[in-house]
Design an enzyme around this catalytic site. Sequence first.
Site, mmCIF file in Angstrom:
data_model
loop_
_atom_site.group_PDB
_atom_site.id
_atom_site.type_symbol
_atom_site.label_atom_id
_atom_site.label_comp_id
_atom_site.label_asym_id
_atom_site.label_seq_id
_atom_site.Cartn_x
_atom_site.Cartn_y
_atom_site.Cartn_z
ATOM 1 N N ALA A 96 33.191 -1.909 54.861
ATOM 2 C CA ALA A 96 33.289 -3.347 54.618
ATOM 3 C C ALA A 96 31.932 -3.954 54.964
ATOM 4 C CB ALA A 96 34.382 -3.937 55.485
ATOM 5 N N GLY A 139 35.559 1.097 55.699
ATOM 6 C CA GLY A 139 36.314 0.651 54.530
ATOM 7 C C GLY A 139 36.051 1.513 53.299
ATOM 8 N N GLU A 142 38.358 4.298 53.654
ATOM 9 C CA GLU A 142 39.702 3.756 53.423
ATOM 10 C C GLU A 142 39.950 3.511 51.938
ATOM 11 O OE1 GLU A 142 38.967 0.642 56.361
ATOM 12 O OE2 GLU A 142 40.781 1.292 57.405
ATOM 13 N N GLU A 162 34.181 2.378 62.838
ATOM 14 C CA GLU A 162 34.424 1.005 63.311
ATOM 15 C C GLU A 162 34.326 0.881 64.826
ATOM 16 O OE1 GLU A 162 36.218 2.576 61.016
ATOM 17 O OE2 GLU A 162 36.718 1.224 59.365
#
Length: 288
Positions: A96, A139, A142, A162
Amino acid sequence: MKFYSNCTAGHYTIMCKSFSATLYNLSCGQYEYIVVEKRGENKNVGFIQLNRPKALNALCDGLMTEMGKALDAFEADGDVGAIVITGSERAFAAGADIKEMQNRTFQENYSGNFLAHWNRVSTVRKPVIAAVNGFALGGGCELAMMCDIIYAGEKAQFGQPEILLGTIPGAGGTQRLTRAVGKSLAMELVLTGDRIGAQEAKQSGLVSKVFPADQLVSEAIKCGEKIASNSKLISAMAKEAVNAAFELTLAEGNRLEKRLFHATFATDDRKEGMTAFVEKRKASFQDK
Ligand code: HXC
């Protein structure tokens, strides 16, 4: 609403017959953060390439919004039987967008249901293949795990770093990674932020195949073409049944599978498939 699709200048454009304003605007605008095309000999594989090279394809809000639009368009396109999502050779996606998240507050996240629209990738009914070269972190990992099949290039790296940023995965990382590779390796990756390479990802069940980087995308398209040559209707049922294994008990899952298996007998394609076998010819599925 009727969609007409064609491939022009390498971009997938949708011309809408009726001018239902919202959908038209959503579907026809140029994409800024992704490249969207139809690939394969029969142009039946939807292809989405993340295209933020300077930020290693960091998944900003605009990119994920465009991803949702592209997936909606492919979902509505009767010619498309499978979808491939890829990045560049250096990065599938480095996570992200940290710069976008840096100053966000809990209140904004909670009231705006931050990241809710990322789920679109996992609700697509057509089969989705992630072709991962380079970094698939946070992300990005993911996103790959929301897809149905992951192919990796030899230099791919997967991780959930993260923890190093003082946060935890928020788009399914702790859940999908654990189901894919088991508790010990998932814990290790999530708690240390360490990465694994393509071979370890394959050994642990995260990815199904590894290819030289320059062959990865064409192999993913080939897999997409193979899937697209089957009945789209039956493929959706098969995907629904396999996904149920992640959510239901064994008894419930087997019951759902049996219902869907029975349901295939209500389709023309099941009849065609078995008749073609008996007649020693290739089946011609009509997605009915
Ligand atoms: C925003 C990013 C970014 C990211 C890289 N960049 N990752 N920008 N968000 N996630 C930008 C860098 O700021 C830099 O731009 C450019 O991309 C190149 O990155 P470098 O760090 O210079 O490249 P390199 O030295 O090769 O290192 C590559 C890297 C590193 C190991 C992938 O960039 C890195 O660690 N990135 C962050 C990975 C990460 O922590 N991902 C998880 C994010 S959190 P500038 O302009 O500054 O030079 C997350 C939460 C998920 O994903 C929760 C739910 C979705």
